[in-house]
Motif scaffolding. Structure first.
Motif, short mmCIF file in Angstrom:
data_model
loop_
_atom_site.label_atom_id
_atom_site.label_comp_id
_atom_site.label_asym_id
_atom_site.label_seq_id
_atom_site.Cartn_x
_atom_site.Cartn_y
_atom_site.Cartn_z
N ASN A 154 0.85 -1.20 0.00
CA ASN A 154 0.00 0.00 0.00
C ASN A 154 0.88 1.24 0.00
N LEU A 155 0.26 2.38 -0.18
CA LEU A 155 0.96 3.67 -0.15
C LEU A 155 0.03 4.70 0.46
N VAL A 156 0.49 5.33 1.54
CA VAL A 156 -0.27 6.43 2.15
C VAL A 156 0.59 7.68 2.05
N CYS A 157 0.04 8.70 1.38
CA CYS A 157 0.79 9.93 1.12
C CYS A 157 0.35 11.05 2.05
N ALA A 158 1.26 12.01 2.25
CA ALA A 158 0.88 13.25 2.92
C ALA A 158 -0.28 13.86 2.14
N GLY A 159 -1.29 14.32 2.85
CA GLY A 159 -2.44 14.92 2.20
C GLY A 159 -3.58 13.95 1.98
N ASP A 160 -3.33 12.65 2.13
CA ASP A 160 -4.40 11.67 1.95
C ASP A 160 -5.41 11.74 3.09
N LEU A 161 -4.94 12.10 4.28
CA LEU A 161 -5.77 12.06 5.48
C LEU A 161 -5.81 13.44 6.14
N ALA A 162 -6.64 13.56 7.16
CA ALA A 162 -6.84 14.86 7.81
C ALA A 162 -5.56 15.40 8.44
N ALA A 163 -4.68 14.50 8.86
CA ALA A 163 -3.40 14.92 9.44
C ALA A 163 -2.32 13.93 9.05
N GLY A 164 -1.11 14.46 8.86
CA GLY A 164 0.03 13.61 8.56
C GLY A 164 0.85 13.37 9.82
N ARG A 165 2.14 13.12 9.64
CA ARG A 165 3.03 12.91 10.77
C ARG A 165 3.12 14.19 11.61
N PRO A 166 3.29 14.11 12.91
CA PRO A 166 3.54 12.91 13.72
C PRO A 166 2.28 12.17 14.17
#
Length: 274
Positions: A154-166
């Motif tokens: 799979n691949l989860v990118c920055a911007g895919d979800l409401a918040a990224g790291r951390p």
């Protein structure tokens, strides 16, 4: 319902970061792009400053750079107003194609990465991935990596979800995509503090990679050109940094990952948790 899942004490998946962990030794691709980006707006930024927020989503990274006192002062002087989120939006729009244009030059695999991934698959482990890159940049990187033999599950990118790291949200998406749980049966491997925090906040084991990534920040040829004493000094500094940031284990690169997984599985068998 009592779930006697025998997998509770066995690893099920390893989630890798991309740049500095699997490919792009030294995590070099974004650096020049950040420096050139701010230059376009009349702001001088050092490579060292640019590396500071590495691992964050790139929008958050640009915002963090703009908040550095020396950068904020330059922006105020040059543009006559404080650096604001609208400026982050504008810089981000300029940055994405700029970074996408250079990433093909920085897609060499880190030595040992493909062998390690093959060994994990032979063990029956799933391979997840998260990144501080956004989808448009990964649409350039992923096919190059796939052509070279790296196809994570799979691949989860920055911007895919409401918040990224951390935050742990990208890890939660990995759990869902891969069909793995509980969190302690997953290992997160990353070269940045926020990437380690992503794993810790999700309740997973974390392994920092010291030499191949942002903590040392040197291209492979530059690293190999150093003397043993210089290498050891950088190794100790980078290892200490990742340990301070909470990594359960620190290795030079993914090439050294397999023995660490054996140690983690032994701890799981004893009932230990991250």
């Amino acid at each position: 319902m009592n779930n006697s899942n025998t997998n509770n004490n066995q690893l099920q998946a390893v989630v890798f970061d991309w740049a500095g962990t699997i490919l792009d030794f030294g995590s070099c691709a974004p650096m020049g792009a950040f420096v050139r980006l701010f230059q376009q707006f009349g702001i001088e930024l050092t490579i060292s400053q640019a590396r500071g927020p590495m691992g964050m989503a790139k929008w958050d990274h640009i915002q963090a750079l703009g908040r550095l006192p020396e950068v904020a002062a330059q922006w105020q002087a040059r543009h006559g107003r404080p650096f604001a989120d609208a400026d982050v939006d504008h810089l981000y729009e300029v940055f994405t194609p700029m970074n996408a244009a250079v990433v093909p030059d920085f897609c060499d695999f880190i030595p040992g990465a493909l062998d390690t991934v093959a060994a994990l698959r032979a063990r029956g482990l799933k391979i997840g991935s998260t990144t501080g890159y956004n989808r448009p940049i990964m649409e350039v990187v992923s096919p190059i990596a796939a052509a070279g033999g790296y196809r994570p599950d799979n691949l989860v990118c920055a911007g895919d979800l409401a918040a990224g790291r951390p935050s742990p949200l990208m890890m939660h998406r990995c759990f869902a995509d891969l069909g793995v749980w509980p969190a302690h049966t997953v290992v997160k491997v990353d070269d940045t503090g926020v990437g380690i925090a992503e794993g810790l906040n999700a309740g997973s084991w974390t392994v920092g990679v010291a030499i191949s990534g942002n903590a040392v920040g040197l291209p492979l040829a530059d690293w190999q050109a150093l003397g043993a004493a210089e290498q050891q000094a950088l190794r100790e500094r980078a290892t200490a940094q990742l340990r301070t940031e909470g990594a359960h284990y620190v290795v030079d690169s993914v090439a050294e990952l397999l023995p660490v997984l054996d140690l983690i599985e032994a701890r799981l068998a004893r009932g230990e948790r991250p």
